[in-house]
Scaffold this motif. Structure first.
Motif, PDB file in Angstrom:
ATOM      1  N   LEU A  94      64.103  24.012  37.145  1.00 50.25           N
ATOM      2  CA  LEU A  94      62.862  25.063  38.248  1.00 50.25           C
ATOM      3  C   LEU A  94      62.606  26.128  37.324  1.00 50.25           C
ATOM      4  O   LEU A  94      60.674  26.725  37.413  1.00 50.25           O
ATOM      5  N   GLN A  95      62.773  26.327  36.155  1.00 49.21           N
ATOM      6  CA  GLN A  95      62.055  27.345  35.526  1.00 49.21           C
ATOM      7  C   GLN A  95      60.718  26.859  35.054  1.00 49.21           C
ATOM      8  O   GLN A  95      59.523  27.518  34.717  1.00 49.21           O
ATOM      9  N   LYS A  96      60.707  25.504  34.188  1.00 45.77           N
ATOM     10  CA  LYS A  96      59.841  24.609  33.823  1.00 45.77           C
ATOM     11  C   LYS A  96      59.037  25.004  34.852  1.00 45.77           C
ATOM     12  O   LYS A  96      57.020  24.710  34.692  1.00 45.77           O
ATOM     13  N   VAL A  97      58.584  24.413  36.301  1.00 43.90           N
ATOM     14  CA  VAL A  97      57.975  24.667  37.375  1.00 43.90           C
ATOM     15  C   VAL A  97      57.883  25.419  37.377  1.00 43.90           C
ATOM     16  O   VAL A  97      56.157  25.808  37.800  1.00 43.90           O
ATOM     17  N   LEU A  98      58.320  26.578  37.214  1.00 52.00           N
ATOM     18  CA  LEU A  98      57.016  28.060  37.951  1.00 52.00           C
ATOM     19  C   LEU A  98      55.866  28.121  36.760  1.00 52.00           C
ATOM     20  O   LEU A  98      55.096  28.818  36.249  1.00 52.00           O
ATOM     21  N   PHE A  99      57.144  27.591  35.328  1.00 47.61           N
ATOM     22  CA  PHE A  99      56.069  28.120  34.292  1.00 47.61           C
ATOM     23  C   PHE A  99      54.518  27.050  33.992  1.00 47.61           C
ATOM     24  O   PHE A  99      53.416  27.811  34.057  1.00 47.61           O
ATOM     25  N   ARG A 100      54.536  26.041  34.787  1.00 49.02           N
ATOM     26  CA  ARG A 100      53.703  24.964  35.045  1.00 49.02           C
ATOM     27  C   ARG A 100      53.102  25.476  35.586  1.00 49.02           C
ATOM     28  O   ARG A 100      51.790  25.435  36.253  1.00 49.02           O
ATOM     29  N   THR A 101      52.884  26.092  36.928  1.00 48.87           N
ATOM     30  CA  THR A 101      52.581  27.047  37.475  1.00 48.87           C
ATOM     31  C   THR A 101      51.544  28.471  37.415  1.00 48.87           C
ATOM     32  O   THR A 101      51.556  28.757  38.098  1.00 48.87           O
ATOM     33  N   GLY A 102      52.243  29.128  36.657  1.00 48.70           N
ATOM     34  CA  GLY A 102      51.015  30.344  36.810  1.00 48.70           C
ATOM     35  C   GLY A 102      52.631  31.272  35.863  1.00 48.70           C
ATOM     36  O   GLY A 102      51.852  32.517  35.779  1.00 48.70           O
ATOM     37  N   PHE A 103      53.363  31.458  36.525  1.00 48.60           N
ATOM     38  CA  PHE A 103      54.813  32.489  36.784  1.00 48.60           C
ATOM     39  C   PHE A 103      54.931  32.278  35.509  1.00 48.60           C
ATOM     40  O   PHE A 103      54.940  31.980  34.293  1.00 48.60           O
ATOM     41  N   ILE A 104      55.606  33.783  35.452  1.00 47.26           N
ATOM     42  CA  ILE A 104      55.896  34.361  33.856  1.00 47.26           C
ATOM     43  C   ILE A 104      56.914  34.931  34.133  1.00 47.26           C
ATOM     44  O   ILE A 104      57.334  35.399  35.108  1.00 47.26           O
ATOM     45  N   ARG A 105      58.217  35.612  33.560  1.00 48.99           N
ATOM     46  CA  ARG A 105      59.642  36.351  33.153  1.00 48.99           C
ATOM     47  C   ARG A 105      58.668  37.769  33.693  1.00 48.99           C
ATOM     48  O   ARG A 105      57.439  37.990  32.723  1.00 48.99           O
ATOM     49  N   ASN A 106      58.635  38.084  34.251  1.00 47.93           N
ATOM     50  CA  ASN A 106      58.677  40.065  34.203  1.00 47.93           C
ATOM     51  C   ASN A 106      59.701  40.544  33.680  1.00 47.93           C
ATOM     52  O   ASN A 106      59.721  41.942  34.242  1.00 47.93           O
ATOM     53  N   GLY A 107      60.909  39.845  33.366  1.00 48.48           N
ATOM     54  CA  GLY A 107      61.877  40.684  32.190  1.00 48.48           C
ATOM     55  C   GLY A 107      62.753  41.747  33.038  1.00 48.48           C
ATOM     56  O   GLY A 107      63.859  42.245  32.564  1.00 48.48           O
ATOM     57  N   LYS A 108      62.822  41.176  34.182  1.00 48.34           N
ATOM     58  CA  LYS A 108      63.880  41.305  35.379  1.00 48.34           C
ATOM     59  C   LYS A 108      65.365  40.202  35.217  1.00 48.34           C
ATOM     60  O   LYS A 108      64.855  39.240  35.933  1.00 48.34           O
ATOM     61  N   MET A 109      66.123  41.498  36.149  1.00 52.74           N
ATOM     62  CA  MET A 109      67.142  39.945  36.503  1.00 52.74           C
ATOM     63  C   MET A 109      67.379  40.648  37.478  1.00 52.74           C
ATOM     64  O   MET A 109      67.830  41.304  37.854  1.00 52.74           O
ATOM     65  N   GLY A 110      67.868  39.434  38.389  1.00 47.54           N
ATOM     66  CA  GLY A 110      68.476  39.577  39.372  1.00 47.54           C
ATOM     67  C   GLY A 110      69.412  38.655  40.037  1.00 47.54           C
ATOM     68  O   GLY A 110      70.587  38.325  39.357  1.00 47.54           O
TER      69      GLY A 110
END
Length: 78
Positions: free
Chosen positions: A49-65
């Motif tokens: 799921l993280q790879k999907v987010l990276f491929r679509t232009g998302f980046i980590r915002n440094g926060k943990m949910g």
């Protein structure tokens, strides 16, 4: 801010469906009045799921949910 979440049955994985869906949902959300950013959160161990987010232009915002790391779409609506 809009938060997206998603899941996909195993038999439909690895066909690019979710990458395309996240891209389109993100673009649609940003086209709505008042929406300035799109975020998502994944389980720390769910690398797919993280790879999907990276491929679509998302980046980590440094926060943990509650579930794990949070991501924000790298583009902004002006």
């Amino acid at each position: 801010m809009v938060e997206i979440g998603y899941g996909l049955k195993e038999e439909y994985r690895h066909h690019g469906y979710m990458t395309e869906a996240v891209k389109v949902i993100t673009e649609w959300a940003l086209s709505q009045d008042g929406v300035k950013q799109v975020e998502s959160e994944t389980d720390a161990e769910n690398i797919a799921l993280q790879k999907v987010l990276f491929r679509t232009g998302f980046i980590r915002n440094g926060k943990m949910g509650e579930e794990g790391p949070r991501f924000v779409y790298g583009g902004k609506k002006e």
